[in-house]
Design an enzyme around this catalytic site. Structure first.
Site, PDB file in Angstrom:
ATOM      1  N   HIS A 190      52.522  31.139  83.049  1.00 41.19           N
ATOM      2  CA  HIS A 190      53.377  32.071  83.804  1.00 41.19           C
ATOM      3  C   HIS A 190      52.906  32.305  85.241  1.00 41.19           C
ATOM      4  O   HIS A 190      53.716  32.505  86.138  1.00 41.19           O
ATOM      5  CB  HIS A 190      53.427  33.411  83.049  1.00 41.19           C
ATOM      6  CG  HIS A 190      54.655  34.218  83.298  1.00 41.19           C
ATOM      7  ND1 HIS A 190      55.244  34.990  82.335  1.00 41.19           N
ATOM      8  CD2 HIS A 190      55.410  34.383  84.408  1.00 41.19           C
ATOM      9  CE1 HIS A 190      56.309  35.593  82.847  1.00 41.19           C
ATOM     10  NE2 HIS A 190      56.425  35.253  84.099  1.00 41.19           N
ATOM     11  N   TYR A 212      57.640  39.282  78.459  1.00 46.69           N
ATOM     12  CA  TYR A 212      58.908  40.031  78.431  1.00 46.69           C
ATOM     13  C   TYR A 212      59.042  40.858  77.142  1.00 46.69           C
ATOM     14  O   TYR A 212      59.973  41.661  77.025  1.00 46.69           O
ATOM     15  CB  TYR A 212      60.125  39.093  78.537  1.00 46.69           C
ATOM     16  CG  TYR A 212      60.180  38.203  79.760  1.00 46.69           C
ATOM     17  CD1 TYR A 212      59.335  38.392  80.842  1.00 46.69           C
ATOM     18  CD2 TYR A 212      61.096  37.153  79.838  1.00 46.69           C
ATOM     19  CE1 TYR A 212      59.388  37.559  81.953  1.00 46.69           C
ATOM     20  CE2 TYR A 212      61.161  36.322  80.945  1.00 46.69           C
ATOM     21  CZ  TYR A 212      60.296  36.526  81.991  1.00 46.69           C
ATOM     22  OH  TYR A 212      60.357  35.687  83.089  1.00 46.69           O
TER      23      TYR A 212
HETATM   24  N1  LIG Z   1      58.559  33.090  86.076  1.00 47.36           N
HETATM   25  C1  LIG Z   1      58.649  34.265  86.632  1.00 47.36           C
HETATM   26  O1  LIG Z   1      57.662  34.815  87.162  1.00 47.36           O
HETATM   27  C2  LIG Z   1      59.973  34.964  86.629  1.00 47.36           C
HETATM   28  C3  LIG Z   1      60.178  36.100  87.437  1.00 47.36           C
HETATM   29  C4  LIG Z   1      61.453  36.688  87.407  1.00 47.36           C
HETATM   30  C5  LIG Z   1      62.462  36.153  86.620  1.00 47.36           C
HETATM   31  N2  LIG Z   1      62.219  35.067  85.840  1.00 47.36           N
HETATM   32  C6  LIG Z   1      63.278  34.450  84.994  1.00 47.36           C
HETATM   33  O2  LIG Z   1      64.430  34.219  85.803  1.00 47.36           O
HETATM   34  C7  LIG Z   1      65.553  34.883  85.237  1.00 47.36           C
HETATM   35  C8  LIG Z   1      66.527  35.301  86.304  1.00 47.36           C
HETATM   36  O3  LIG Z   1      65.901  36.099  87.293  1.00 47.36           O
HETATM   37  P1  LIG Z   1      66.093  37.678  87.411  1.00 47.36           P
HETATM   38  O4  LIG Z   1      66.541  38.216  86.084  1.00 47.36           O
HETATM   39  O5  LIG Z   1      64.848  38.239  87.963  1.00 47.36           O
HETATM   40  O6  LIG Z   1      67.226  37.883  88.495  1.00 47.36           O
HETATM   41  P2  LIG Z   1      68.669  37.248  88.833  1.00 47.36           P
HETATM   42  O7  LIG Z   1      69.166  36.411  87.720  1.00 47.36           O
HETATM   43  O8  LIG Z   1      68.567  36.677  90.205  1.00 47.36           O
HETATM   44  O9  LIG Z   1      69.557  38.564  88.983  1.00 47.36           O
HETATM   45  C9  LIG Z   1      69.827  39.411  87.907  1.00 47.36           C
HETATM   46  C10 LIG Z   1      70.572  40.633  88.459  1.00 47.36           C
HETATM   47  O10 LIG Z   1      71.856  40.267  88.962  1.00 47.36           O
HETATM   48  C11 LIG Z   1      72.885  40.971  88.253  1.00 47.36           C
HETATM   49  N3  LIG Z   1      73.965  39.985  88.034  1.00 47.36           N
HETATM   50  C12 LIG Z   1      73.911  38.872  87.274  1.00 47.36           C
HETATM   51  N4  LIG Z   1      75.036  38.153  87.386  1.00 47.36           N
HETATM   52  C13 LIG Z   1      75.834  38.814  88.241  1.00 47.36           C
HETATM   53  C14 LIG Z   1      77.133  38.566  88.753  1.00 47.36           C
HETATM   54  N5  LIG Z   1      77.807  37.465  88.422  1.00 47.36           N
HETATM   55  N6  LIG Z   1      77.665  39.469  89.631  1.00 47.36           N
HETATM   56  C15 LIG Z   1      76.980  40.586  89.984  1.00 47.36           C
HETATM   57  N7  LIG Z   1      75.737  40.880  89.526  1.00 47.36           N
HETATM   58  C16 LIG Z   1      75.171  39.992  88.659  1.00 47.36           C
HETATM   59  C17 LIG Z   1      72.245  41.475  86.986  1.00 47.36           C
HETATM   60  O11 LIG Z   1      72.795  42.706  86.583  1.00 47.36           O
HETATM   61  P3  LIG Z   1      73.361  42.951  85.076  1.00 47.36           P
HETATM   62  O12 LIG Z   1      72.318  42.505  84.103  1.00 47.36           O
HETATM   63  O13 LIG Z   1      73.603  44.442  85.039  1.00 47.36           O
HETATM   64  O14 LIG Z   1      74.638  42.163  84.996  1.00 47.36           O
HETATM   65  C18 LIG Z   1      70.792  41.693  87.422  1.00 47.36           C
HETATM   66  O15 LIG Z   1      70.665  42.953  88.067  1.00 47.36           O
HETATM   67  C19 LIG Z   1      64.896  36.040  84.473  1.00 47.36           C
HETATM   68  O16 LIG Z   1      65.752  36.667  83.552  1.00 47.36           O
HETATM   69  C20 LIG Z   1      63.715  35.349  83.849  1.00 47.36           C
HETATM   70  O17 LIG Z   1      64.109  34.596  82.718  1.00 47.36           O
HETATM   71  C21 LIG Z   1      60.993  34.468  85.840  1.00 47.36           C
END
Ligand SMILES: NC(=O)c1ccc[n+]([C@@H]2O[C@H](COP(=O)([O-])OP(=O)(O)OC[C@H]3O[C@@H](n4cnc5c(N)ncnc54)[C@H](OP(=O)(O)O)[C@@H]3O)[C@@H](O)[C@H]2O)c1
Length: 279
Positions: A106, A48
């Site tokens: 990862h 990241y």
């Molecule tokens: N291990 C892996 O391969 C892997 C892959 C992907 C992710 N991850 C981890 O998992 C974490 C979470 O997954 P993710 O970031 O992919 O997606 P997520 O948490 O499912 O969704 C994030 C999205 O939802 C929006 N959002 C968040 N809260 C909200 C709410 N209450 N109402 C409306 N919209 C909302 C955010 O927009 P805004 O930011 O504009 O609010 C962003 O666009 C990552 O940050 C990372 O740490 C790991």
């Protein structure tokens, strides 16, 4: 903060804050905001490029280190024993900490056994309080868990209402491993935030779609790390423990499962080729 106990006895917060796709320039501000509204677990990764921002926010917060839980991940370009070992030192430096609470591999590609040995060694040396993997689906997960000295304590996989990982969770539990969800809000895909089932349930409790979906995951025992760059959403996403979904609600949400990824299938050769390009 509600915690879950890992197989080695370490208590891990069940709700944390993820920083994937948080710009390095914004990361310190975002993590500071997240800490200010009560998050104590932060999920980052070498890939990241924002471990320094996480470290800076932690240093400025004044929160005692032992009240925080820092998660990072070794990227595949750092796999193999020697490179993984060096990369753990680099992550410690960037995060400005003597130890990382949970370090994951990862992805299940390249020399993951060599890399995992480096995790085991750093764990024994006290540089990592817990170790695990990410994106290891049942085939790769069982293979690794059966052939290492310290089985993974956590497996972080895509888990949300549309891809629920029910079977994968059972396998993890069989091996004493906790399931951790990435994309708990499905990154908004598949019209997640206007899903009628989640909206209807939310109306009954006075909760948002995001809160219903996150509460559903925690009631299944899943560890969650929703991401948002907006403080009001961070606050919304952590305040989900003051209501309980009924068995009927849980059953309704269970019906949304498609059993398929909304992102990529780790068993598709084209996906493997894509990852080989990121070594
Ligand atoms: N291990 C892996 O391969 C892997 C892959 C992907 C992710 N991850 C981890 O998992 C974490 C979470 O997954 P993710 O970031 O992919 O997606 P997520 O948490 O499912 O969704 C994030 C999205 O939802 C929006 N959002 C968040 N809260 C909200 C709410 N209450 N109402 C409306 N919209 C909302 C955010 O927009 P805004 O930011 O504009 O609010 C962003 O666009 C990552 O940050 C990372 O740490 C790991």
């Amino acid at each position: 903060m509600k915690t879950v106990r890992l197989s080695n006895g370490v208590e891990m917060p069940q709700i944390g804050y993820g920083v994937y796709q948080v710009e390095p320039s914004e990361c310190e501000r975002c993590v500071s905001d997240a800490l200010s509204v009560g998050y104590r677990m932060i999920d980052t990764a070498q890939a990241y490029h924002n471990e320094e921002g996480v470290g800076a926010a932690i240093a400025k917060s004044g929160i005692p280190r032992d009240e925080l839980f820092v998660v990072s991940k070794v990227w595949i370009s750092n796999y193999g024993y020697e490179k993984a070992k060096a990369s753990i030192s680099e992550s410690l430096r960037k995060l400005g900490t003597d130890y990382i609470d949970l370090m994951l591999l990862h992805q299940p590609f390249c020399d993951r056994y060599g890399a995992y040995r480096a995790l085991e060694e750093a764990y024994r040396e006290g540089k990592l309080r817990a170790i695990g993997v990410s994106n290891f689906y049942p085939d790769n997960f069982i293979d690794l868990a059966s052939n290492v000295e310290i089985p993974p304590m956590v497996n972080q996989v895509e888990t949300h209402v549309f891809n629920q990982q029910i079977k994968a969770q059972k396998y993890m539990e069989e091996y004493g491993c906790r399931i951790m969800s990435w994309a708990p809000l499905a990154e908004g895909r598949n019209n997640f935030f206007t899903n009628p089932v989640l909206e209807a349930i939310g109306e009954r409790y006075g909760k948002s779609v995001a809160q219903v979906a996150l509460r559903w995951l925690t009631q299944r025992g899943v560890i969650i790390i929703p991401k948002s760059v907006r403080i009001e959403r961070m606050e919304q996403n952590i305040n989900i423990l003051d209501f309980t979904l009924s068995d009927e609600d849980m059953a309704e949400i269970a019906k949304l499962d498609t059993g398929k990824s909304l992102f990529f299938d780790h068993h598709d050769g084209e996906v493997t080729k894509m990852f080989m390009g990121w070594r």
